[in-house]
Write a protein that holds these residues in place. Structure first.
Motif, PDB file in Angstrom:
ATOM      1  N   CYS A  68      -7.500   0.150   1.859  1.00  0.00           N
ATOM      2  CA  CYS A  68      -6.790  -0.500   0.261  1.00  0.00           C
ATOM      3  C   CYS A  68      -5.962  -0.151   0.007  1.00  0.00           C
ATOM      4  CB  CYS A  68      -7.924   0.729  -0.401  1.00  0.00           C
ATOM      5  SG  CYS A  68      -7.131   1.760  -1.803  1.00  0.00           S
ATOM      6  N   GLU A  69      -4.941  -1.115  -0.077  1.00  0.00           N
ATOM      7  CA  GLU A  69      -3.937  -0.548  -0.003  1.00  0.00           C
ATOM      8  C   GLU A  69      -3.090   0.381  -2.167  1.00  0.00           C
ATOM      9  OE1 GLU A  69      -5.300  -3.514  -0.725  1.00  0.00           O
ATOM     10  OE2 GLU A  69      -4.336  -5.515  -0.883  1.00  0.00           O
ATOM     11  N   ALA A  70      -4.292   0.810  -1.925  1.00  0.00           N
ATOM     12  CA  ALA A  70      -3.591   2.092  -3.752  1.00  0.00           C
ATOM     13  C   ALA A  70      -3.905   2.871  -2.740  1.00  0.00           C
ATOM     14  CB  ALA A  70      -4.602   2.078  -5.133  1.00  0.00           C
ATOM     15  N   ARG A  72      -3.305   3.165   0.336  1.00  0.00           N
ATOM     16  CA  ARG A  72      -1.810   3.339   1.024  1.00  0.00           C
ATOM     17  C   ARG A  72      -1.226   3.971   0.315  1.00  0.00           C
ATOM     18  NH1 ARG A  72       2.123  -0.085   2.252  1.00  0.00           N
ATOM     19  NH2 ARG A  72       3.093   0.185   4.313  1.00  0.00           N
ATOM     20  N   ALA A  73      -0.826   3.605  -0.886  1.00  0.00           N
ATOM     21  CA  ALA A  73       0.670   3.719  -1.708  1.00  0.00           C
ATOM     22  C   ALA A  73       0.372   5.395  -2.052  1.00  0.00           C
ATOM     23  CB  ALA A  73       0.435   2.915  -2.953  1.00  0.00           C
ATOM     24  N   HIS A  99     -14.443  -2.442   2.434  1.00  0.00           N
ATOM     25  CA  HIS A  99     -13.227  -3.971   2.695  1.00  0.00           C
ATOM     26  C   HIS A  99     -14.231  -4.192   4.018  1.00  0.00           C
ATOM     27  CE1 HIS A  99     -10.186  -2.194  -0.455  1.00  0.00           C
ATOM     28  NE2 HIS A  99     -10.626  -3.552  -0.602  1.00  0.00           N
ATOM     29  N   LEU A 126      -1.876   3.434   8.059  1.00  0.00           N
ATOM     30  CA  LEU A 126      -1.964   2.529   6.515  1.00  0.00           C
ATOM     31  C   LEU A 126      -0.325   2.169   7.002  1.00  0.00           C
ATOM     32  CD1 LEU A 126      -2.620   5.797   4.799  1.00  0.00           C
ATOM     33  CD2 LEU A 126      -3.600   4.008   4.333  1.00  0.00           C
ATOM     34  N   GLN A 129      -0.759  -1.081   8.270  1.00  0.00           N
ATOM     35  CA  GLN A 129      -2.054  -1.856   6.849  1.00  0.00           C
ATOM     36  C   GLN A 129      -1.951  -3.294   6.444  1.00  0.00           C
ATOM     37  OE1 GLN A 129      -3.253  -1.139   3.364  1.00  0.00           O
ATOM     38  NE2 GLN A 129      -4.441   0.192   3.630  1.00  0.00           N
ATOM     39  N   PRO A 130      -0.645  -3.278   5.759  1.00  0.00           N
ATOM     40  CA  PRO A 130      -0.634  -4.929   5.402  1.00  0.00           C
ATOM     41  C   PRO A 130      -0.473  -6.073   6.327  1.00  0.00           C
ATOM     42  CG  PRO A 130       1.545  -3.812   4.327  1.00  0.00           C
ATOM     43  CD  PRO A 130       1.087  -2.654   5.709  1.00  0.00           C
ATOM     44  N   ASP A 134      -6.589  -7.804   6.135  1.00  0.00           N
ATOM     45  CA  ASP A 134      -6.960  -9.404   4.669  1.00  0.00           C
ATOM     46  C   ASP A 134      -7.783  -8.882   4.530  1.00  0.00           C
ATOM     47  OD1 ASP A 134      -8.080 -11.597   4.049  1.00  0.00           O
ATOM     48  OD2 ASP A 134      -6.044 -12.592   4.918  1.00  0.00           O
ATOM     49  N   HIS A 135      -8.629  -8.802   3.502  1.00  0.00           N
ATOM     50  CA  HIS A 135     -10.306  -8.376   2.901  1.00  0.00           C
ATOM     51  C   HIS A 135     -10.539  -9.808   3.191  1.00  0.00           C
ATOM     52  CE1 HIS A 135      -7.704  -5.298  -0.205  1.00  0.00           C
ATOM     53  NE2 HIS A 135      -7.553  -5.003   0.640  1.00  0.00           N
TER      54      HIS A 135
END
Length: 214
Positions: A68-70, A72-73, A99, A126, A129-130, A134-135
Motif C-alpha cells: 500500500c502506497e499510503a 509507505r507514506a 493487494h 517499504l 515498494q515502488p 505493481d498491484h
C-alpha cells in the motif's frame, strides 16, 4: 410569515436536526464498535508485531498492507510520533493483504521476525515498494532482492515462511480485518478509537489527545 414559508422553515429545521442526530449516532456507533473490537482483542493479537514499550500510555494499531502506497507514506510520520514519545507510544501492526502479492511479503516479514530482522526487512520492503509492488503484476523477485540486502537469510526464510504458525498468523489477521470492518489501508486505531478523518495531522492530533488524557 406566510404559511408556505413557515412550512419550509420547519422542514429545514427538521432536516438539520435529523442530520445532526444521524451524525452523532454514527460517531457513537463507531466508538461502540471500536471499543468492543478492542475489548474482544480484535485489534491486537499475541502474535502481532509491535514497537515500543508494552506499558505505553498510547497504543496505535495500524492495519497495514506492505504493498500500500499510503502505508509507505505514513511510515515516517508513525516513526516520528514514536521518536517524540519513546516511553509513551506503542505501535502494533496488523496484516491486511488487500493487494496481489501482499500475502507472500507478509510471510517474508514473519520469517524475518524469526531472524530478529523484522524492522530492517520492513523498511527495505517499504523503500523498494515502488519497484516491486505493481498491484496488477507485482515483481516479488525484487522484494526478495531488497530483503537480501537487509541481511535476511533467504534460504532459511523461504523454509520458515511456509510454516503452519505463519499461515495461522495470516488467517487470524484476515479474519480480524473482516470482523473489525477494515476496508482500506492504512486504517488506524488509537487506544481503541478509530481515526475518523484520514491524514497524518489528524493521527498526530488523536495521539496527542490520548496522551493528554492519561
Amino acid at each position: 410569515m406566510t404559511r408556505p414559508k413557515i412550512i419550509l422553515s420547519v422542514t429545514l429545521i427538521a432536516l438539520i436536526i435529523f442530520a445532526a442526530s444521524a451524525y452523532l449516532w454514527t460517531q457513537q456507533q463507531a466508538d461502540v464498535v471500536s471499543t468492543k473490537a478492542y475489548e474482544d482483542s480484535l485489534l491486537e493479537r499475541p502474535h502481532s508485531p509491535s514497537f515500543g514499550p508494552k506499558n505505553a500510555k498510547v497504543t496505535i494499531v495500524e492495519f497495514f498492507d506492505p504493498a500500500c502506497e499510503a502505508c509507505r507514506a505514513f511510515y515516517p510520520f508513525v516513526k516520528r510520533i514514536m521518536a517524540e514519545n519513546p516511553d509513551d507510544v506503542r505501535v502494533v501492526l496488523r496484516y491486511t493483504t488487500f493487494h496481489k502479492g501482499s500475502d507472500e511479503v507478509v510471510r517474508i516479514l514473519e520469517a524475518a521476525r524469526l531472524q530478529n530482522l523484522f524492522k530492517p526487512v520492513l523498511e527495505a520492503i517499504l523503500i523498494k515498494q515502488p519497484l516491486w509492488a505493481d498491484h496488477g503484476n507485482p515483481n516479488l523477485s525484487l522484494a526478495w532482492d531488497a530483503v537480501k540486502e537487509a541481511g535476511l537469510d533467504i534460504e532459511q526464510a523461504r523454509e520458515d515462511m511456509q510454516s503452519a504458525a505463519i499461515t495461522n498468523v495470516l488467517q487470524q489477521d484476515n479474519a480480524d480485518v473482516k470482523a473489525v470492518g477494515v476496508e482500506k489501508t492504512p486504517t488506524f486505531f488509537v487506544n481503541g478509537r478509530p481515526l475518523q478523518t484520514f491524514g497524518a495531522k489528524q493521527l498526530v492530533e488523536l495521539v496527542n489527545s490520548e496522551l493528554a488524557a492519561q
